[in-house]
Design a protein around this motif. Sequence first.
Motif, PDB file in Angstrom:
ATOM      1  N   SER A  91       0.829  -1.200   0.000  1.00 12.91           N
ATOM      2  CA  SER A  91       0.000   0.000   0.000  1.00 12.91           C
ATOM      3  C   SER A  91       0.863   1.248   0.000  1.00 12.91           C
ATOM      4  N   SER A  92       0.737   2.029  -1.037  1.00 16.10           N
ATOM      5  CA  SER A  92       1.465   3.296  -1.082  1.00 16.10           C
ATOM      6  C   SER A  92       0.777   4.338  -0.209  1.00 16.10           C
ATOM      7  N   ALA A  93      -0.468   4.050   0.185  1.00 16.42           N
ATOM      8  CA  ALA A  93      -1.230   4.987   1.010  1.00 16.42           C
ATOM      9  C   ALA A  93      -0.926   4.836   2.494  1.00 16.42           C
ATOM     10  N   GLY A  94      -0.037   3.910   2.842  1.00 17.35           N
ATOM     11  CA  GLY A  94       0.265   3.707   4.261  1.00 17.35           C
ATOM     12  C   GLY A  94      -0.730   2.750   4.885  1.00 17.35           C
ATOM     13  N   GLY A  95      -1.162   3.065   6.090  1.00 12.04           N
ATOM     14  CA  GLY A  95      -2.117   2.204   6.770  1.00 12.04           C
ATOM     15  C   GLY A  95      -1.460   1.175   7.665  1.00 12.04           C
ATOM     16  N   SER A 107      -2.099  -2.615  11.616  1.00  9.06           N
ATOM     17  CA  SER A 107      -2.657  -2.361  10.292  1.00  9.06           C
ATOM     18  C   SER A 107      -4.026  -1.721  10.464  1.00  9.06           C
ATOM     19  N   PHE A 108      -4.256  -0.694   9.669  1.00  4.66           N
ATOM     20  CA  PHE A 108      -5.527   0.022   9.703  1.00  4.66           C
ATOM     21  C   PHE A 108      -6.248  -0.050   8.362  1.00  4.66           C
ATOM     22  N   ASP A 116      -6.065  10.470  12.219  1.00  2.00           N
ATOM     23  CA  ASP A 116      -5.933  11.005  13.575  1.00  2.00           C
ATOM     24  C   ASP A 116      -6.136   9.907  14.616  1.00  2.00           C
ATOM     25  N   GLN A 117      -7.003   8.956  14.332  1.00  2.00           N
ATOM     26  CA  GLN A 117      -7.246   7.833  15.238  1.00  2.00           C
ATOM     27  C   GLN A 117      -6.042   6.876  15.218  1.00  2.00           C
ATOM     28  N   LYS A 120      -3.383   7.829  17.597  1.00  2.00           N
ATOM     29  CA  LYS A 120      -3.711   7.509  18.996  1.00  2.00           C
ATOM     30  C   LYS A 120      -3.375   6.047  19.311  1.00  2.00           C
ATOM     31  N   TYR A 121      -3.661   5.149  18.373  1.00  2.00           N
ATOM     32  CA  TYR A 121      -3.296   3.738  18.563  1.00  2.00           C
ATOM     33  C   TYR A 121      -1.780   3.582  18.621  1.00  2.00           C
ATOM     34  N   GLU A 122      -1.078   4.283  17.750  1.00  2.00           N
ATOM     35  CA  GLU A 122       0.379   4.218  17.717  1.00  2.00           C
ATOM     36  C   GLU A 122       0.969   4.678  19.047  1.00  2.00           C
TER      37      GLU A 122
END
Length: 131
Positions: A91-95, A107-108, A116-117, A120-122
Motif C-alpha cells: 500500500s502506497s497509502a500507508g495504513g 494495520s488500519f 488522527d485515530q 492515537k493507537y500508535e
Amino acid sequence: MKRTAAVVAAAVILILTGCAGGAGADAAPKAEAIVKAFTDAGLPAEQPRDNTSKGWCEDDQYGCKQFYTTENVTVITAPSKDGIKRATSRSSAGGFYVSKDGRVMLSFLAQGTPDDQQAKYEKALETYLAK
C-alpha cells in the motif's frame, strides 16, 4: 557444590519459563494485552478475534506470532522483517505502523481507521511497550 547446582537449576527454569530478565524485552507481547491497552487508553477495539490460525502468520504472509483483528485495528506481533516489507509495500497509502522496536505491527487498512485515530493507537502501543 550443591548451592551451585541449585543456582544453575533455578536459572534454567527461569530461562525456560521466560521469566529471566533481558530476554523478555525482545519477546513478542501478547496481542490480547495490546488490545486491552488500547481499550484502557479509551480507544475502541470492537469485536476482537484471534485470526492467527487462519494462516495470516505463515511465512509468505507476515511471518508473525499472532494476528489479532478488531473492527478498528489489526495487531500483528513479532512480524518478520520480510513480512513487514511485504505488508508495507502493498500500500502506497500507508495504513501500517511498525513499533519502534519492531516487535509489533498495526494495520488500519481493512478497517479504514482515520489518520488522527491511527496516531492515537500508535501512541498507546508505544506507551504499552515502554512499560
